[in-house]
Design a protein around this motif. Sequence first.
Motif, PDB file in Angstrom:
ATOM      1  N   ASN A 578     -24.665 -34.035  14.313  1.00 48.30           N
ATOM      2  CA  ASN A 578     -23.645 -33.408  15.217  1.00 48.30           C
ATOM      3  C   ASN A 578     -22.415 -34.121  15.684  1.00 48.30           C
ATOM      4  OD1 ASN A 578     -25.592 -30.793  15.515  1.00 48.30           O
ATOM      5  ND2 ASN A 578     -26.699 -32.168  16.943  1.00 48.30           N
ATOM      6  N   SER A 582     -20.106 -32.015  20.847  1.00 48.34           N
ATOM      7  CA  SER A 582     -20.018 -30.555  20.495  1.00 48.34           C
ATOM      8  C   SER A 582     -21.161 -29.930  21.203  1.00 48.34           C
ATOM      9  CB  SER A 582     -20.329 -30.490  18.965  1.00 48.34           C
ATOM     10  OG  SER A 582     -21.642 -30.778  18.700  1.00 48.34           O
ATOM     11  N   GLN A 583     -21.132 -28.660  21.434  1.00 51.76           N
ATOM     12  CA  GLN A 583     -22.086 -27.691  22.179  1.00 51.76           C
ATOM     13  C   GLN A 583     -23.454 -28.272  21.906  1.00 51.76           C
ATOM     14  OE1 GLN A 583     -21.598 -23.606  22.396  1.00 51.76           O
ATOM     15  NE2 GLN A 583     -23.410 -23.189  23.353  1.00 51.76           N
ATOM     16  N   LYS A 584     -23.757 -28.126  20.450  1.00 52.60           N
ATOM     17  CA  LYS A 584     -24.932 -28.614  20.034  1.00 52.60           C
ATOM     18  C   LYS A 584     -25.500 -30.020  20.317  1.00 52.60           C
ATOM     19  CE  LYS A 584     -28.526 -26.928  17.760  1.00 52.60           C
ATOM     20  NZ  LYS A 584     -29.211 -25.971  18.065  1.00 52.60           N
ATOM     21  N   ARG A 586     -24.430 -31.736  23.037  1.00 52.51           N
ATOM     22  CA  ARG A 586     -24.834 -31.816  24.475  1.00 52.51           C
ATOM     23  C   ARG A 586     -25.978 -30.934  24.807  1.00 52.51           C
ATOM     24  NH1 ARG A 586     -19.418 -29.724  24.565  1.00 52.51           N
ATOM     25  NH2 ARG A 586     -20.030 -27.702  25.390  1.00 52.51           N
ATOM     26  N   GLU A 587     -26.194 -29.795  24.141  1.00 51.50           N
ATOM     27  CA  GLU A 587     -27.786 -29.041  24.430  1.00 51.50           C
ATOM     28  C   GLU A 587     -28.790 -30.127  23.945  1.00 51.50           C
ATOM     29  OE1 GLU A 587     -27.368 -25.438  21.889  1.00 51.50           O
ATOM     30  OE2 GLU A 587     -26.136 -24.852  23.391  1.00 51.50           O
TER      31      GLU A 587
END
Length: 597
Positions: A578, A582-584, A586-587
Amino acid sequence: MGDPTTAAQKDKYVAVIDQEKVTDEVRDIALKYDPLNQAGRDEGFHLTDNGELHIDDEAVIEEHRIVANKIPNDAIEIVRLPAERGELVHQFGDNGFRLYELPGPAEGRVVGLLGPNGVGKSTALGILSGSLKPNLGDSAVDPGWDTIVREFRGTAVQTYLEQLRDGAVRTVYKPQRIDRVHDQYDGTVAELLGERDERGACDELLERLDLSALADRRVDNVSGGELQRVAVAATLVADADTYLIDEPSSYLDVDQRLTVARTIQEYTEDSVALVVDHDLITLDVVADTVHVVYGEPAGFGVVSRPLSTRRGINQFLEGYLRDENVRIREQAIDFLRDSTRYADHRTDTFEFPTLKTSFESFSLRIEPGTLREGAVLGILGRNGLGKTTFAKLLAGILTPDEGELGTDVSVSYKPQYLQPAFEGTVEELFASHLGVHSQPYETDLWQSFDLDSLSERAVSDLSGGELQRVSIALALGRDAQLYLLDEPSAYLDARQRTAFGATLRQFVTRENVYCLVIEHDLLLLDYVSDQTMVFEGDPGTRGIGRSPRPVHHGINRFLQTVGVTFRKDPTTGRPRANKPGSQKDREQKSSDNYYVV
């Protein structure tokens, strides 16, 4: 659905003749059984004025395979070559290796080259660097630069070759075999980079690639992973128009691979850059576009049209280039398969206690653990934390300061760095170390690593990938109870890594032996391992080898230590890094799930 290749496409064939293997017997068979000679035509196999066996490419037909099958020692190979696959760029002598098409350099973009060993990736880099002048298929004639340029008119390659012809391109090249740097330079790391620094970037790159602590160390005293980063830095400090970088990921851990990839991206953003790498994670991060290079190793290579990085990698793994309607491999390289974990009923174990050892500036502590018979323990962690030291303790090469390995087991050890010091052929190497009736001749190891094609080659002449295959087979060929393999994937291409993984699992299960594999390729490590052992600490100063854990737990813990997350590609199932922040990313970090596959 049927095969994607169209029925209308007519295959053509070429003959690859290894003149060093051509004997009187080979000549007699080729001349006698050639179907064209038998039909009274004169364009079949014949002898040249200097006595070499020869056939013109245009004369080769499918029936010549019958001749090749009768020839001993693989002196002649009849290779099927898809028709209409672009321009013949270069050929090494009559009936030698031939390369079709070239990758298209693009300013401000990193172009990746992906394909098996032996199909011309390094040859393409040699041409684009200016060190190898293409002969357009005729090794006896110098076609001249104007003729060469005209062959590529209307393509991105034309402009680049015009600049190369006019001396308007300055190139810098990082070679594949970085271990040879030891023989070429005897100064310190800082002196090497300082002598090459034309951009005022030496200090910045030392820090960026975590080399500052090595600045005053002599180049011949740095390890493989350190030397790889030094070689990358020595390339990037040059003020060049084109940066050609061959396999920058070998011997680097995951964190270092991603750092090197992003550094190459940043330092070549205003230039042309071409990168060859077998590590798909590295290539995924570093490349903006990808050319797939396919063909018959040592026979021919074809460079595909450019593809987006994700599509290029996925189509390479699938074995089918959709836009060009070309099948490059019979089977896909599949990352969705789960490796077979060890059976619970196997009770024989090899146990190691808490071990401690220290050197002048480094200390290592190993937590206790157990190796199970018929299973593989995967070792992972950043460089400089003592993984190789642990293997040497188990092998008896080093003695711990505290702790004792109570059970004596016979050990076969493949070291991290390959030294082709043996003077003789591959066959002589195996005979001298194992004997002619040894295990490799009694099992399928010799065939699994395709050593028949290397048997008469001098060990000193082998490429990095060839030497790695020989070293692995030699280690597994020894009669032992514990097998220690240190970074077996270095220099192997994606197909060879998959084949190695399958062979290793079959070997360990069949022979009921203990096996420990130190590896930075997470795809391979996940596939071959039954358990994992994570090394943590402060690189170069202090290392801790944690007790063995379940595979995904260990990989997840390791990725936590380096702050990198991976997701699964929806098409192939391969792990992809990733983008940081990025959002992924962080998730996954918020849920402590760093390895979603």
